[in-house]
Every structure is written in structure tokens, then in C-alpha cells.
Design a protein around this motif. Sequence first.
Motif, short mmCIF file in Angstrom:
data_model
loop_
_atom_site.label_atom_id
_atom_site.label_comp_id
_atom_site.label_asym_id
_atom_site.label_seq_id
_atom_site.Cartn_x
_atom_site.Cartn_y
_atom_site.Cartn_z
N THR A 77 24.51 12.68 18.36
CA THR A 77 23.96 12.27 16.99
C THR A 77 24.71 10.84 16.35
O THR A 77 24.01 10.30 15.73
CB THR A 77 24.16 13.41 16.00
OG1 THR A 77 25.16 14.24 16.08
CG2 THR A 77 23.01 14.42 16.23
N ILE A 78 25.98 10.89 16.79
CA ILE A 78 26.57 9.62 16.15
C ILE A 78 26.36 8.47 16.90
O ILE A 78 26.13 7.58 16.24
CB ILE A 78 28.06 9.78 16.55
CG1 ILE A 78 28.67 10.84 15.09
CG2 ILE A 78 28.88 8.48 16.19
CD1 ILE A 78 29.84 10.74 14.89
N ARG A 79 26.17 8.61 18.30
CA ARG A 79 25.82 7.55 19.22
C ARG A 79 24.61 7.00 18.72
O ARG A 79 24.37 5.77 18.69
CB ARG A 79 25.77 7.84 20.52
CG ARG A 79 27.20 7.28 21.39
CD ARG A 79 27.19 7.64 22.86
NE ARG A 79 26.80 9.01 22.87
CZ ARG A 79 26.43 9.85 23.87
NH1 ARG A 79 25.71 9.34 24.63
NH2 ARG A 79 26.38 11.23 24.04
N SER A 80 23.48 7.79 18.34
CA SER A 80 22.24 7.44 18.21
C SER A 80 22.14 6.73 16.88
O SER A 80 21.16 5.92 16.64
CB SER A 80 21.30 8.53 18.27
OG SER A 80 21.49 9.31 17.13
N ARG A 81 23.05 6.91 16.03
CA ARG A 81 23.07 6.10 14.87
C ARG A 81 23.48 4.73 14.61
O ARG A 81 23.67 4.05 13.70
CB ARG A 81 23.51 6.88 13.60
CG ARG A 81 22.48 8.16 13.16
CD ARG A 81 23.03 9.18 12.64
NE ARG A 81 22.14 10.22 12.27
CZ ARG A 81 21.49 11.04 13.03
NH1 ARG A 81 21.96 10.83 14.25
NH2 ARG A 81 20.61 11.95 12.65
N CYS A 82 24.27 4.54 15.95
CA CYS A 82 25.15 3.24 15.91
C CYS A 82 24.27 2.06 16.78
O CYS A 82 23.70 2.37 17.77
CB CYS A 82 26.35 3.29 16.50
SG CYS A 82 27.39 4.42 15.34
N GLN A 83 24.44 0.84 16.62
CA GLN A 83 23.99 -0.13 17.41
C GLN A 83 25.26 -0.29 18.43
O GLN A 83 26.20 -0.49 18.17
CB GLN A 83 24.03 -1.59 16.61
CG GLN A 83 23.41 -2.30 17.17
CD GLN A 83 23.08 -3.42 16.31
OE1 GLN A 83 23.67 -3.62 15.30
NE2 GLN A 83 22.16 -4.51 16.61
#
Lengths: 333, 378
Positions: free
Chosen positions: A156-162
Motif C-alpha cells: 500500500t505504501i509502494r502503490s502511493r509513491c512514484q
Amino acid sequence: MDWQASQAPERQPRLVAQLTRMIQSDRLSHAVLLTGEQGSGKEAVAHFLIQMTLCENPQNVPCETCRACRLLKSGNHLNVHSVEADGQFIKREQIDQLIHELSKTARESGRKFYIVHEAHRMNASSANALLKFLEEPTSDVTAILLTNQPHALLPTIRSRCQQMTLQPISSEQLKQQLMEQEVTESMASTISKMANSVEEGLALTEEEEFGLARRGVLKLMEALERGTAHALVQAHEHVIPLLKDKEKAERILDLLLFAYRDIVACKANPGSDCTFPDKKALWEQIAMRSTFEQLTYQLEHIMKARRRLHQNANRTLLMEQLVIELREVNAGV
Amino acid sequence: MKFEVMRDRLLEALNDVMKAVSSKTTVAILTGIKIEAKKEGIYLTGSDADITIQTFIPVEEDGEQIVQLTQTGSIVLQARFFNEIVRKLPTNDVLIEVKNGYQTDVRSGKSEFHLIGQDANDYPLLPQMEEDQSFTMPAELVKSIIRETVFAVSTSESRPVLTGVNWQIRDGELMCVATDSHRLARRSTKLENAPADEYNAVIPGKSLNELNKILEDNSEPVEIVLTSQQILFKAGNVLFYSRLLEGNYPDTSRLIPSEHKTLVVVNGRALHQAIDRASLLAREERNNVVRFTTQGQNAVEISSNSPEIGKVEEQVLAEQIEGEELVISFSAKYMMDALKAIEGHDVQIQFTGVMRPFILKSVHDDAILQLILPVRTY
């Protein structure tokens, strides 16, 4: 920590060019995840990104003379915050504190930034606390997460970052650069496999223990040829005293692993380059009489020892057992 | 930079500035204080990133020479050392001189210190404050507004915006609200010279506590300047800047019940003391909970019961009780905080039911309102 922005263009030319274009056209996301091996210059890129954004009159690189640039370089810029693991993990309180700090208005002009070093060290609770803030930042805040293990992060963190990946420096390049710094070829070959950056490599050459570890491992390799008893004596004399902590022990096992890798490489392709070019004659000799099966068996045992090291096995016993296992092959198992 | 200054005046100014300097800061420059010598006098600035305090020592005051300025300039010196040095200097005349870059000499009598300073240009700039958005209040009023609200801010960092007090100016009235989501304190004040525009900001509770320590309890006017980034309090020669909290403050007006089923009027001080006594037995158990029971038309009973320790009951005479009979439990600490804020007068408590929040006000005016959520007990 020193401000490393000026190293970024040299170490990661492609990524820096890409970032520069994004900053200039204002397309940078509010959260950036920089992934790359240890020593690939994540901090440098993060610092570059911040300085490029905050600099008052940037051309294609920060001007280095405006107030923002000066404050950043001296570490006195109040808009930049960072979190590092306190011990094993980045703890919940650290994230709470960071969020609290960032929820106040900025002291200097421009965006606020925070860097999370080794972001994979966040435990579940701190990752979730950060996640909430990543989703709904209160104002002009940019998150920069650094990690060498992106898959250890919450999806979920990865998906919110570029997400951006840094190129690791190739070992051939590293070896050349080290040799330019007057490191001997044999040392440079070994270090180029162990280190990921010139700085890290040079630090290793200056470290006495690394030299000892390298010599100890080679002595052990020679002794393994002469018999189990010899090998055990050598191990006790030159290797076991160096197993003071986990990182050092891990390094020794890595060196040993690279020695066997060299042997396999020699057997497969006699012209291939070695981690230990000074021992090439010995490797060829071992390669001649070993089969691939035997070498694989030995490599597997080193890997197993490396795993057990992380389970906090007794390091002396671990090394003794490994020596015996490496010898077993020669005894015809 | 070179000037001579009277030690006691420097020390007095330093004392205020030191309140802003934190030893825990991660930013090197903030461990220092900025000293700025200008034609009109000496400015000292200290900051911990959240708050910034600036004091001013004028060249002359009441016909007396306080500062003898030879050369203007500025420098940042290590706050802790500079403060200790000035405190222990032998005579009342202090000479401060910066030479060759950042080396600073501090001389007094026969004693001479050489300190290594930092570049004053690296020190955070003070925000530019537009004077048009401002109003004044007497210092004692600012202090009482702080005292009556700031205790109710949240201490948990999970919702940062609740760690501050919401200041809202609308229709010539300043409304200050603090809540930690279990209780709420609200104080409204009529402003004589309110700014034309509406204003809404959340000021960190910690900053207000610091401000309270610095302001003196007198009727000197304090000028309050508002911007979207910072708020500035000017009291005499001391300037107090605070950062604000970002994010939207929850709308609290809907939480306050407009009607009531039970109304109790009681002497605040008597009730405070009774609850204080009852909480002695409640302290360990279940968050200080005490029970409040109406008895007929003119008495309430405060009681607390801890099975292991014992129980306590006390009757407090009420001026007036109207409406339904009521048994309700609440946190003794919250109740005592609220009664302290209303201070001694007759207090009017309005209940709307056992599980509904209740409010406390002074019988004389509506300026202060305290709201507390009850605790469910069986």
C-alpha cells in the motif's frame, strides 16, 4: 549527515536528468520512493531533488549560492526533516513525531520535505501511521522514501509513491575507478565485488580488518587443500578471531563464497575475471579436480552458514562446521 | 559588530530569549541565539523552530544610556554558553566584539572570553508580518484566555491538529476552542479593535504555554498580528512568534447541546473541593471516575467507590436544581480542570442525559463554556 546533492549528477546521470525535467515541468509526485543498492547514491539523489526544488534560481543544477542552497548544505534548513531507524526499526513514535512536526506551518519558504532512510525498517505500526499521512498530506509536503529492499515495504505504501530505481554501479567500472585511486589490482577486484560505490570501496581498503579477512579466507582456502586438521587450525588462527560481529562474519562468508564462485568461473570459462586474481593458479588447480556437483555442494553449505548466522548461531561452531563440510566433498561424499 | 551593554539588561533580555532555545533540536544553528546590533539597539533572537522569541534592548531608555554602539553587525553564538558566561561576568559593563569572521570577544572587567560564532545569515528569517491584520488585548486577558483553554488540548499526537487551540475571529469576537475529543473548553472574547477580515488558525498548545510564562500579569497591551503561516504576540520589547498547525480544525459548534433536561447551579469552589476529595479513592481505579447524583431540589451527592480501597460520599448544597433526577459519572480530573477555568463563581451545569455530554458555564456570563463527556458505568 553531509549534504551530498552535488554528487548526484555524476553518480546517477540518467535519473538526475529525468528528475530535473520533472521538477522543471512541475510533475513531481508528492511521494517518491527511491530504490537502489547500498551505496548507489540514494541520499545524493534525494538531496539533489530537494535542493533542486528549493533553490531560488536553479538552472539545470542548483545554483549553490542562494540562501536555500547554503542552508541545505550546512544542514540548517528548517523545511527538511529526516527519519532514520532507531536500532532495528523505525518506531511508531518517530513517525508520529515526524507527522506532528510536518503538520505545522513551514518556517522557510517553499515546500517541506521529509526523507525516510531505510524505509523497509518501518514496522507494521509505523508504516501504517505513515501511510495515512502519505495519503492525505496536510499541505505542501513531499515524501522521499529510500530503500534497498522495496519488496519489504507495504504494498500500500509502494502503490502511493512514484517509484524510481537507481542504477547500481557496475563492478567493472568500480574496479577501474578504484585502480585510478591507486588501489592494487587484486584488492580492487575483490572490493569491486563487495562494495557498491567508490567511497565504500576506499573505506574498505583503509580498514585493516578487511585486509586481514581477505588474507584469512585465502589462507583457509589453501589449507582446505591440505586436509581437515590444517583447515581447522588455519580457521582458528586467521578467520575465527575476525568473527567479532554479525556484519564482519557475514563479510567473511561472502569472501569465501566469492572464492568458490571464482573456482566455478575458472572451471566454466578459464578466461573469466576473478574476485581474487592473485590466486588464480590455485583456483585452476581446484577447478581441475572438482566436479560442478561438488562445487555446488560447497556453495550451498556456505549459503546455509550465512543463513544460520542470521539465526544467531554460535559463530565459532558455525565456522568449524563449515570447514568440515567443505572438506567432506574432497573426502569423497 | 562591536557594542557595550549593561549586563543586567542583557541578562534580562537573554532570559526571555532562552525560553525558546531547545537543547533537543536537530538543526545546529538553532542551538545558538542571534545577536544583531543595529542603530536603534540590540536584537536578540532564539528559536526552537516552533516558537521564536525576539527581545530588543534600546540604545537609550528614560534618558539613560544602555547600549554604546561602535559598529553594527550580527552573529550567532551558542546559547547555553553565552547565557552562562553573561550570568557570571564580574562587572556590569559587557563589551561584545566580532572580529576576523566569526570570532567573538566578550569582555567584562578583567575577564575576556573568545567564542566561535556562526554565520547570522544561516539563522532562520523571521516571517514578514503585515501589520493590518492585528488587534490588541491587555496581557492579563491573553493570559486568562490561555489558562482557560489550553489545558484541554490533546496530548496524543495521533491527530496533530487537536494539540493546538483554535483561534477564530468573526464578527468582532475572538473564539478560542480546545478539545482532546473527551472534553472541550471554549472561551469567547469581544474585541474592541477586531481586524476586518475573518481569521481562523490553530496555535500549538505548547507555544501558548510558553507565551503564558513570558507575559506578565498586568494590563499592558499585547499586540497580536495574524498571518496564515505564523502568529505574533508583541509585548513591550518582546516579540513572540509561533508556528501554526495545519489542517482543518473540526467544527465543534455542533457538539454543544442547545437544550438541557437537568440544570444544576452550585458553588464552583465547593464542588471542586468535594470532587478533589472523592477522587482520592478513585485515583488508581478506572481513570479517576466519580459519580454525581442529584438529591431532591437542593443537594447533589459526589461519590466514588473502589471495591479494593473503599468508598466515599459527600453532599454538596446546590443553589438550584431543575428538571429530571440524574445519576452520571465522569472523570474527576476533567471536571476539576473545567471548574478551575471557571474560577470559584457559581457554576451552572446543564445535563442532557446520562450518556450525553454536559456543559459548565458561569451563571454570570456565557464567555467561558466547558464541555465534558461522561463515562459509562454500571
